[in-house]
Design an enzyme around this catalytic site. Sequence first.
Site, short mmCIF file in Angstrom:
data_model
loop_
_atom_site.label_atom_id
_atom_site.label_comp_id
_atom_site.label_asym_id
_atom_site.label_seq_id
_atom_site.Cartn_x
_atom_site.Cartn_y
_atom_site.Cartn_z
N CYS A 23 0.87 -1.18 0.00
CA CYS A 23 0.00 0.00 0.00
C CYS A 23 0.91 1.23 0.00
O CYS A 23 2.12 1.10 0.14
CB CYS A 23 -0.93 -0.01 1.21
SG CYS A 23 -0.10 -0.33 2.76
N THR A 68 5.99 6.04 -7.05
CA THR A 68 6.84 6.77 -7.98
C THR A 68 6.56 8.28 -7.98
O THR A 68 7.44 9.05 -8.31
CB THR A 68 6.67 6.23 -9.41
OG1 THR A 68 5.30 6.35 -9.80
CG2 THR A 68 7.12 4.79 -9.50
N ARG A 115 12.86 -0.37 -3.95
CA ARG A 115 12.05 -0.72 -5.10
C ARG A 115 12.72 -0.26 -6.37
O ARG A 115 13.13 0.91 -6.47
CB ARG A 115 10.69 -0.04 -4.97
CG ARG A 115 9.66 -0.50 -5.97
CD ARG A 115 8.36 0.27 -5.77
NE ARG A 115 7.23 -0.42 -6.35
CZ ARG A 115 6.10 0.17 -6.71
NH1 ARG A 115 5.94 1.47 -6.50
NH2 ARG A 115 5.11 -0.51 -7.25
N ARG A 121 5.75 3.79 -18.16
CA ARG A 121 4.83 4.91 -17.97
C ARG A 121 5.00 5.56 -16.60
O ARG A 121 4.44 6.62 -16.33
CB ARG A 121 3.39 4.46 -18.20
CG ARG A 121 2.84 3.60 -17.11
CD ARG A 121 1.42 3.11 -17.37
NE ARG A 121 1.19 1.91 -16.60
CZ ARG A 121 0.87 1.87 -15.31
NH1 ARG A 121 0.69 2.99 -14.64
NH2 ARG A 121 0.73 0.72 -14.67
N TYR A 148 9.23 -3.98 -10.12
CA TYR A 148 7.93 -3.78 -10.79
C TYR A 148 8.21 -3.68 -12.29
O TYR A 148 8.98 -2.82 -12.72
CB TYR A 148 7.26 -2.51 -10.27
CG TYR A 148 5.81 -2.35 -10.70
CD1 TYR A 148 5.02 -3.45 -11.05
CD2 TYR A 148 5.21 -1.09 -10.76
CE1 TYR A 148 3.69 -3.30 -11.42
CE2 TYR A 148 3.87 -0.93 -11.14
CZ TYR A 148 3.12 -2.04 -11.47
OH TYR A 148 1.81 -1.89 -11.84
N HIS A 172 2.88 -7.45 -8.10
CA HIS A 172 1.69 -7.75 -8.92
C HIS A 172 1.95 -8.83 -9.99
O HIS A 172 1.56 -8.68 -11.15
CB HIS A 172 1.14 -6.47 -9.56
CG HIS A 172 1.18 -5.26 -8.65
ND1 HIS A 172 0.94 -5.34 -7.29
CD2 HIS A 172 1.46 -3.94 -8.89
CE1 HIS A 172 1.06 -4.13 -6.74
NE2 HIS A 172 1.37 -3.27 -7.68
N ASP A 248 -2.94 -2.45 -2.36
CA ASP A 248 -2.48 -1.40 -3.29
C ASP A 248 -3.22 -0.08 -3.08
O ASP A 248 -3.14 0.82 -3.92
CB ASP A 248 -2.57 -1.84 -4.76
CG ASP A 248 -1.82 -0.89 -5.68
OD1 ASP A 248 -0.77 -0.38 -5.28
OD2 ASP A 248 -2.32 -0.61 -6.79
N ASN A 253 -3.37 5.62 -10.54
CA ASN A 253 -3.47 5.47 -12.01
C ASN A 253 -4.59 4.56 -12.50
O ASN A 253 -4.55 4.15 -13.66
CB ASN A 253 -2.15 4.93 -12.61
CG ASN A 253 -1.01 5.89 -12.39
OD1 ASN A 253 -1.16 7.08 -12.64
ND2 ASN A 253 0.11 5.40 -11.90
O1 LIG Z 1 0.53 0.42 -11.93
C1 LIG Z 1 0.70 1.53 -11.38
O2 LIG Z 1 0.37 2.59 -11.89
C2 LIG Z 1 1.36 1.56 -10.06
C3 LIG Z 1 2.07 2.70 -9.70
C4 LIG Z 1 2.78 2.71 -8.55
C5 LIG Z 1 3.65 3.82 -8.19
O3 LIG Z 1 3.49 4.90 -8.78
O4 LIG Z 1 4.51 3.62 -7.33
O5 LIG Z 1 2.76 1.64 -7.70
C6 LIG Z 1 2.04 0.51 -7.98
O6 LIG Z 1 2.08 -0.44 -7.19
C7 LIG Z 1 1.32 0.47 -9.19
#
Ligand SMILES: O=C(O)c1cc(C(=O)O)oc(=O)c1
Length: 296
Positions: A23, A68, A115, A121, A148, A172, A248, A253
């Site tokens: 989360c 991010t 991470r 994107r 990721y 994921h 999450d 997004n």
């Molecule tokens: O698929 C995503 O947009 C997304 C973005 C972020 C992040 O911006 O960190 O984190 C996630 O777990 C999933």
Amino acid sequence: MDWFSGPSKPRFQLPPGSVDAHCHVFGPGAEFPYAPERKYTPCDASKAQLFALRDHLGFARNVIVQATCHGADNRALVDALLHSDGKARGVATVRRSVTDEELQAMHAAGVRGVRFNFVKRLVDFTPKDELMEIAARIAPLGWHVVIYFEAVDLPELWDFFTALPTTVVVDHMGRPDVKKPVDGPEFALFMKFMREHPNVWSKVSCPERLSVSGPPALHGEQAAYRDVVPFARQVVESFPDRVLWGTDWPHPNLKDHMPDDGLLVDFIPHIATTAQLQHKLLVDNPMRLYWPELVK
Ligand SMILES: O=C(O)c1cc(C(=O)O)oc(=O)c1
């Protein structure tokens, strides 16, 4: 989109001590500004709101993952950890310029991983030698690396991922394309990645992101995101000791709908179908990774 307000109470009773192992906190932007290099600006989602959701859903603990939109500025994350009463641990994002003192301070606050994001994107490209250098520096702290990426990119990233010196946690399920068959070559490669590398774990999270045909976790739906179930179930049943689950929240997004987080919890028994699998997924595994000092 703003997250779903007033989530339902899950019908699925979480085992005592369950961990929401993925989360985020966003800002609030006025206190913890979003990073200039971000690719999206989220709605604010504060630590107090996260902790209220934790209690409402019946989780005992959170693992907060640096989003991010905050780049490598981990202040909102660290602030949430420090105010969690020991009930949250974290995964940070750092650059190679991070100092040993900064890493130590993050460790003291409860950070246990970094991470690395390869979703185009969301982030600009970081050279792999820089990431490998970071991995080598955090390994002695006992931290792990969270990765990721999208399923189509796994072949190109394989050599880098398999050279990482730590436990590696995939976000994921490596974003499978659930329109493709669960026993097709793309997901088989992900299964092989986990099978051949016992240091690789997976979060079986984000059905709301991966699903194409739904139905969404809304309006009391008790069998949501059916197209994701075979993928997540295969991972849980093949690697029961290396899987994690998280809401999450607050779901950055999403474009189609915001899930009711209570109904997302009700998704769990579809992918972890026995009490034993549920206990490993929700309690034993996240505790071993994030609170090993509490595991007898
Ligand atoms: O698929 C995503 O947009 C997304 C973005 C972020 C992040 O911006 O960190 O984190 C996630 O777990 C999933």
